[in-house]
Design an enzyme around this catalytic site. Structure first.
Site, mmCIF file in Angstrom:
data_model
loop_
_atom_site.group_PDB
_atom_site.id
_atom_site.type_symbol
_atom_site.label_atom_id
_atom_site.label_comp_id
_atom_site.label_asym_id
_atom_site.label_seq_id
_atom_site.Cartn_x
_atom_site.Cartn_y
_atom_site.Cartn_z
ATOM 1 N N CYS A 195 2.790 -3.266 4.160
ATOM 2 C CA CYS A 195 1.959 -2.109 4.520
ATOM 3 C C CYS A 195 2.645 -1.436 5.703
ATOM 4 O O CYS A 195 3.814 -1.729 5.975
ATOM 5 C CB CYS A 195 0.502 -2.496 4.784
ATOM 6 S SG CYS A 195 0.183 -3.476 6.261
ATOM 7 N N THR A 225 2.272 -1.558 9.060
ATOM 8 C CA THR A 225 2.661 -2.504 10.111
ATOM 9 C C THR A 225 2.876 -3.917 9.575
ATOM 10 O O THR A 225 3.432 -4.765 10.280
ATOM 11 C CB THR A 225 1.560 -2.598 11.173
ATOM 12 O OG1 THR A 225 0.351 -3.031 10.519
ATOM 13 C CG2 THR A 225 1.329 -1.269 11.858
ATOM 14 N N ASP A 246 0.867 -1.186 0.000
ATOM 15 C CA ASP A 246 0.000 0.000 0.000
ATOM 16 C C ASP A 246 0.904 1.237 0.000
ATOM 17 O O ASP A 246 2.116 1.149 -0.249
ATOM 18 C CB ASP A 246 -1.021 -0.051 1.141
ATOM 19 C CG ASP A 246 -0.434 0.244 2.525
ATOM 20 O OD1 ASP A 246 0.798 0.417 2.636
ATOM 21 O OD2 ASP A 246 -1.207 0.283 3.497
ATOM 22 N N HIS A 266 9.048 -24.102 8.758
ATOM 23 C CA HIS A 266 7.980 -24.821 9.466
ATOM 24 C C HIS A 266 6.593 -24.570 8.894
ATOM 25 O O HIS A 266 5.746 -25.449 8.928
ATOM 26 C CB HIS A 266 7.974 -24.438 10.952
ATOM 27 C CG HIS A 266 9.133 -25.030 11.709
ATOM 28 N ND1 HIS A 266 9.241 -24.951 13.087
ATOM 29 C CD2 HIS A 266 10.236 -25.704 11.284
ATOM 30 C CE1 HIS A 266 10.357 -25.556 13.475
ATOM 31 N NE2 HIS A 266 10.987 -26.007 12.401
ATOM 32 N N HIS A 302 5.685 -31.124 9.773
ATOM 33 C CA HIS A 302 5.107 -29.806 9.483
ATOM 34 C C HIS A 302 4.091 -29.873 8.346
ATOM 35 O O HIS A 302 3.167 -29.075 8.302
ATOM 36 C CB HIS A 302 6.221 -28.812 9.150
ATOM 37 C CG HIS A 302 7.219 -28.671 10.247
ATOM 38 N ND1 HIS A 302 6.891 -28.156 11.482
ATOM 39 C CD2 HIS A 302 8.531 -29.026 10.309
ATOM 40 C CE1 HIS A 302 7.968 -28.180 12.258
ATOM 41 N NE2 HIS A 302 8.965 -28.704 11.572
HETATM 42 C C1 RB5 Z 1 -2.337 2.662 6.317
HETATM 43 O O1 RB5 Z 1 -2.330 3.919 6.905
HETATM 44 C C2 RB5 Z 1 -2.080 1.589 7.349
HETATM 45 O O2 RB5 Z 1 -3.211 1.381 8.101
HETATM 46 C C3 RB5 Z 1 -1.633 0.333 6.660
HETATM 47 O O3 RB5 Z 1 -0.472 0.574 5.942
HETATM 48 C C4 RB5 Z 1 -1.316 -0.858 7.545
HETATM 49 O O4 RB5 Z 1 -0.441 -0.511 8.564
HETATM 50 C C5 RB5 Z 1 -2.483 -1.613 8.036
HETATM 51 O O5 RB5 Z 1 -2.362 -2.653 8.679
#
Ligand code: RB5
Length: 146
Positions: A66, A68, A9, A99, A134
């Site tokens: 993304c 996180t 993203d 695994h 596994h």
């Molecule tokens: C986008 O702002 C953010 O929410 C996305 O990149 C991600 O971290 C979502 O899990």
């Protein structure tokens, strides 16, 4: 060599570009599913693009990024046959393959240093599934899809 689908993203185009360059520099084929700029997009759309390439066999494995890594891993794991692993360090990237036979590495661009992300891609790429006990567990995961 492998074909690797990558997507992110708006939190991850820069990291994605570095990962693409690194993989191509070692001879891998990369399919870049976007996004390419900072404008806000929805991470499930990129999880879907990468996941479909893996489901059809057009890509061997993938990388999704993304902010996180959480949202995009949740989205990818809704897709049949996708085993997406959110990894934070070399050990988790290694175990995800050895695994869990993960076929998508998920990374948080706002969590990890750029060099760490490249290292995790390298570890994920170089590690093979151990099979054995596994495999039975992977089979049980996929029974949950039915
Ligand atoms: C986008 O702002 C953010 O929410 C996305 O990149 C991600 O971290 C979502 O899990």
């Amino acid at each position: 060599m492998a074909t690797i689908a990558i997507g992110s993203d708006h939190a991850g185009p820069e990291a994605k570009s570095h990962i693409k360059d690194m993989l191509e520099s070692i001879g891998e084929t990369v399919i870049d599913c976007g996004t390419q700029g900072p404008q806000s997009v929805d991470y499930p759309d990129y999880a879907q693009k990468v996941g479909q390439l893996i489901q059809t066999g057009a890509a061997d494995w993938g990388v999704l990024i993304c902010g996180t890594g959480i949202g995009i891993s949740i989205a990818a794991n809704k897709m049949k046959g996708i085993r997406a692993a959110l990894c934070h360090n070399p050990m988790t990237a290694q175990m995800a393959r050895a695994h869990n036979n993960a076929n998508v590495l998920c990374l948080g661009a706002r969590v990890l240093e750029p060099a760490t992300m490249l290292e995790l891609v390298r570890v994920f790429r170089e590690t093979t599934f151990e099979g054995g006990r596994h495999q039975n567990r992977i089979d049980k995961i996929h029974q949950l899809e039915e």
